[in-house]
Scaffold this motif. Structure first.
Motif, PDB file in Angstrom:
ATOM      1  N   GLU A  67     -12.440   3.253  -2.882  1.00 41.04           N
ATOM      2  CA  GLU A  67     -12.277   2.011  -3.642  1.00 41.04           C
ATOM      3  C   GLU A  67     -11.561   0.949  -2.807  1.00 41.04           C
ATOM      4  OE1 GLU A  67     -10.266   3.175  -7.194  1.00 41.04           O
ATOM      5  OE2 GLU A  67     -11.992   4.273  -8.001  1.00 41.04           O
ATOM      6  N   ILE A  68     -10.527   1.367  -2.079  1.00 39.57           N
ATOM      7  CA  ILE A  68      -9.812   0.432  -1.198  1.00 39.57           C
ATOM      8  C   ILE A  68     -10.740  -0.039  -0.076  1.00 39.57           C
ATOM      9  CG2 ILE A  68      -7.926   0.237   0.472  1.00 39.57           C
ATOM     10  CD1 ILE A  68      -6.378   2.206  -1.326  1.00 39.57           C
ATOM     11  N   SER A  79       0.566   5.213   0.212  1.00 40.41           N
ATOM     12  CA  SER A  79      -0.372   6.281   0.534  1.00 40.41           C
ATOM     13  C   SER A  79       0.390   7.437   1.179  1.00 40.41           C
ATOM     14  CB  SER A  79      -1.456   5.740   1.480  1.00 40.41           C
ATOM     15  OG  SER A  79      -2.431   6.722   1.753  1.00 40.41           O
ATOM     16  N   LYS A 126      -9.551  13.320  -5.247  1.00 41.50           N
ATOM     17  CA  LYS A 126      -9.042  12.113  -5.917  1.00 41.50           C
ATOM     18  C   LYS A 126      -8.555  11.095  -4.884  1.00 41.50           C
ATOM     19  CE  LYS A 126      -5.795  10.646  -9.505  1.00 41.50           C
ATOM     20  NZ  LYS A 126      -4.736  11.080 -10.457  1.00 41.50           N
ATOM     21  N   ALA A 127      -7.882  11.589  -3.841  1.00 42.98           N
ATOM     22  CA  ALA A 127      -7.406  10.701  -2.774  1.00 42.98           C
ATOM     23  C   ALA A 127      -8.578  10.063  -2.045  1.00 42.98           C
ATOM     24  CB  ALA A 127      -6.527  11.484  -1.800  1.00 42.98           C
ATOM     25  N   GLU A 148      -7.895   6.239   6.691  1.00 40.62           N
ATOM     26  CA  GLU A 148      -6.906   5.209   6.352  1.00 40.62           C
ATOM     27  C   GLU A 148      -6.782   4.198   7.492  1.00 40.62           C
ATOM     28  OE1 GLU A 148      -4.378   3.481   3.713  1.00 40.62           O
ATOM     29  OE2 GLU A 148      -4.552   5.643   3.335  1.00 40.62           O
ATOM     30  N   GLN A 161     -11.508   9.360  -3.364  1.00 44.48           N
ATOM     31  CA  GLN A 161     -12.061   8.334  -4.243  1.00 44.48           C
ATOM     32  C   GLN A 161     -11.227   7.051  -4.174  1.00 44.48           C
ATOM     33  OE1 GLN A 161     -14.913   8.270  -5.891  1.00 44.48           O
ATOM     34  NE2 GLN A 161     -14.443   6.215  -6.636  1.00 44.48           N
ATOM     35  N   GLU A 162      -9.917   7.216  -4.132  1.00 44.58           N
ATOM     36  CA  GLU A 162      -9.032   6.049  -4.023  1.00 44.58           C
ATOM     37  C   GLU A 162      -9.284   5.313  -2.710  1.00 44.58           C
ATOM     38  OE1 GLU A 162      -4.275   4.925  -3.689  1.00 44.58           O
ATOM     39  OE2 GLU A 162      -4.896   7.007  -3.925  1.00 44.58           O
ATOM     40  N   ARG A 192       0.851  -1.183   0.000  1.00 48.55           N
ATOM     41  CA  ARG A 192       0.000   0.000   0.000  1.00 48.55           C
ATOM     42  C   ARG A 192       0.888   1.233   0.000  1.00 48.55           C
ATOM     43  NH1 ARG A 192      -3.717   3.512  -1.258  1.00 48.55           N
ATOM     44  NH2 ARG A 192      -4.656   4.687   0.445  1.00 48.55           N
TER      45      ARG A 192
END
Length: 417
Positions: A403-404, A290, A396-397, A367, A399-400, A288
Motif C-alpha cells: 500500500e505504501i 516500520s 500483513k507487513a 523498504e 500488504q502494508e 514512517r
C-alpha cells in the motif's frame, strides 16, 4: 541407543536453529510526502480564508433583536408612567365606588346580589409594574473565529503564506444542523448474589444526530478552479450519545450539548479539510513507523548485515533533511543485502544466508527500494518473499508495504512528469 540418537538429532537441530538470530528493530523516521496533484513549479505561495454563509443572517437577527431591545428600553419609562397613571385612575374610581357602596344598607346589598347574581362590592385594584425589557439571545449557529480557523487548518505545507502569485484556498462553513434528541432505551439485567435472582432494568440515554458541512475550494493564481467540493462524509450525520442512565430517564441540557457538538464537529471537519488539501497539493512532513532486520551471529559472521543496518538507519534519518545523502547511504545497504542474497540456496540448509535470513533481507530491501524510488525492485522483493514461507504477521507487513509502495509510486510519478 535410541535415546542417544534422538538426543544427537535434537542437539543438531538446536545448533542449526542457533546459527543466527533475527533481531527486529523499530524503524521510525521522518520524510516529506509529495503531493499527488502538484501545482506548476513556479507557484510558491498560498492565501486562505474562511467563509460562513450563515454569518450575515445571524448578524441581521442579532441587530434586529438589539434594535428591538433598545426601542423597548427607550419606551420603558413612559410605559411605567402610563401604568402608574392607570393605577391612580383605577384607585380614584375605587375610592368613589367604595364610598357609595359603604353608604348602601345591608338589605340593598343583598337585593342587588340576588337580582344581579353577582357581588357588586368594589375590588381594590393592584399595581403591577411593567416587566423590564430584556435582550432576546439567539439560540443559533456559532460564529467561529475565521482567522483562527484559517491559520490553524488551511496551511499549505511547503508553501509561503503570501498573496503574490498565490493559490487561493477557501473553506465555506454551511452551518450546524441537528435533529431533535431521541430517547433510547435498552433492557439490561444483573444477577443479585444476595437474593440469588436476576434483576431486570431499563437503560436510558439520549441520541443526537448532527453535522456541519464544509466546502473546500482551491484556485490557481490564474483563477482556474482545481477543486470545489464538499466532502461526502460531511453531509452524513454523526451520532452523539449521552451517558447511560440505569432505571430512569436522564436529564438533558440540550443547549450545552449542541454548543459542545458545534465546536467538536467543526474542529474534526477542518482537520479533514487540512489533510485533504495537503495530500493533494502540499509537501507534508510525515512519519514512517516500520521495522528493520539485523542479524545476531551464532555460527556465522554477519558483518555485512551490520554495516547495511547502520547505513540504512543513518540513511532513513537523513531523508527529511538531506534526501541525497540519505539515499546514498540506503544504496550502500541495498548493495550489501543484494550481495548477501547471492549466497542463498533453498536446497542447502546449514548456510549463512538461509531462508530466514533471506526473508529478512528481502523485507529490508523492499523498504529501502521504496524510499529510493525503485518501485519495481521493491515490488519484486515483496513477490519473492511469498516463496519464503512468510508468517501471517509477515503477510500483513507485506500488504502494508504494498500500500505504501502504491501511494509513493503514484506521488513520485505525479511530481516527475
Amino acid at each position: 541407543m535410541k535415546k542417544l540418537t534422538t538426543l544427537l538429532i535434537l542437539i543438531g537441530l538446536s545448533f542449526s536453529v542457533l546459527a543466527q538470530k533475527l533481531d527486529k528493530q523499530d524503524l521510525n523516521f521522518d520524510y516529506t510526502k509529495l503531493p499527488n496533484q502538484p501545482f506548476n513549479k513556479g507557484i510558491k505561495n498560498y492565501t486562505s480564508n474562511v467563509v460562513m454563509v450563515y454569518e450575515a443572517d445571524i448578524i441581521a437577527k442579532k441587530k434586529a433583536n438589539q434594535d428591538e431591545y433598545d426601542k423597548a428600553k427607550a419606551e420603558y419609562p413612559k410605559k411605567v408612567t402610563d401604568a402608574e397613571n392607570e393605577y391612580k385612575k383605577a384607585m380614584d374610581k375605587y375610592k368613589t365606588d367604595k364610598e357609595a357602596w359603604d353608604k348602601k344598607s345591608f338589605g340593598d346589598k343583598i337585593v342587588e346580589k340576588k337580582l344581579l347574581n353577582e357581588n357588586n362590592k368594589p375590588v381594590e385594584p393592584q399595581y403591577y409594574k411593567p416587566s423590564e425589557p430584556y435582550f432576546r439571545e439567539i439560540q443559533a449557529l456559532k460564529v467561529f473565529d475565521k482567522n483562527m480557523l484559517s491559520t490553524t487548518y488551511l496551511k499549505l505545507d511547503g508553501f509561503n503564506n503570501s498573496t503574490e502569485n498565490a493559490v487561493k484556498i477557501t473553506a465555506t462553513l454551511y452551518g450546524f444542523e441537528s435533529l431533535e434528541p431521541e430517547l433510547k432505551q435498552e433492557e439490561g439485567s444483573e444477577y443479585n448474589t444476595q437474593t440469588k435472582s436476576t434483576v431486570k432494568y431499563i437503560n436510558y440515554w439520549y441520541q443526537i444526530q448532527y453535522k456541519h458541512p464544509i466546502g473546500i475550494k482551491v484556485e490557481l493564481p490564474t483563477g482556474e478552479v482545481l477543486m470545489d467540493e464538499t466532502p461526502q462524509e460531511f453531509s452524513q450525520y454523526s451520532k452523539y450519545k449521552t451517558n447511560v442512565s440505569k432505571g430512569s430517564q436522564p436529564s438533558l441540557n440540550k443547549e450545552a450539548i449542541l454548543a459542545q457538538l458545534q465546536n467538536s464537529i467543526v474542529e474534526q471537519n477542518m482537520k479533514i479539510v487540512s489533510e485533504l488539501i495537503n495530500s493533494k497539493y502540499g509537501y507534508q512532513s510525515a512519519k514512517r513507523n516500520s521495522i528493520i532486520y539485523r542479524i545476531e551471529p551464532k555460527k556465522f559472521t554477519y558483518d555485512d548485515f551490520q554495516e547495511a543496518f547502520e547505513n540504512a538507519v543513518a540513511g532513513y534519518g537523513l531523508l527529511a533533511s538531506d534526501q541525497k545523502s540519505g539515499t546514498d547511504k540506503l544504496n550502500i545497504s541495498i548493495g550489501l543485502w543484494e550481495k548477501a542474497l547471492t549466497e542463498f540456496n533453498p536446497a542447502e540448509k546449514k548456510i549463512r544466508v538461509d531462508e530466514d535470513v533471506a526473508r529478512a533481507a528481502r523485507f529490508n530491501l523492499a523498504e529501502a527500494y521504496i524510499w529510493t524510488n525503485n518501485f519495481e525492485k521493491a515490488d519484486a522483493q515483496l513477490t519473492k518473499i511469498i516463496g519464503l514461507n512468510p508468517s501471517k504477521k509477515e503477510e500483513k507487513a507485506m500488504q502494508e508495504l504494498r500500500e505504501i509502495l502504491k501511494d509513493q509510486k503514484a506521488r513520485w510519478i505525479a511530481n516527475n512528469k
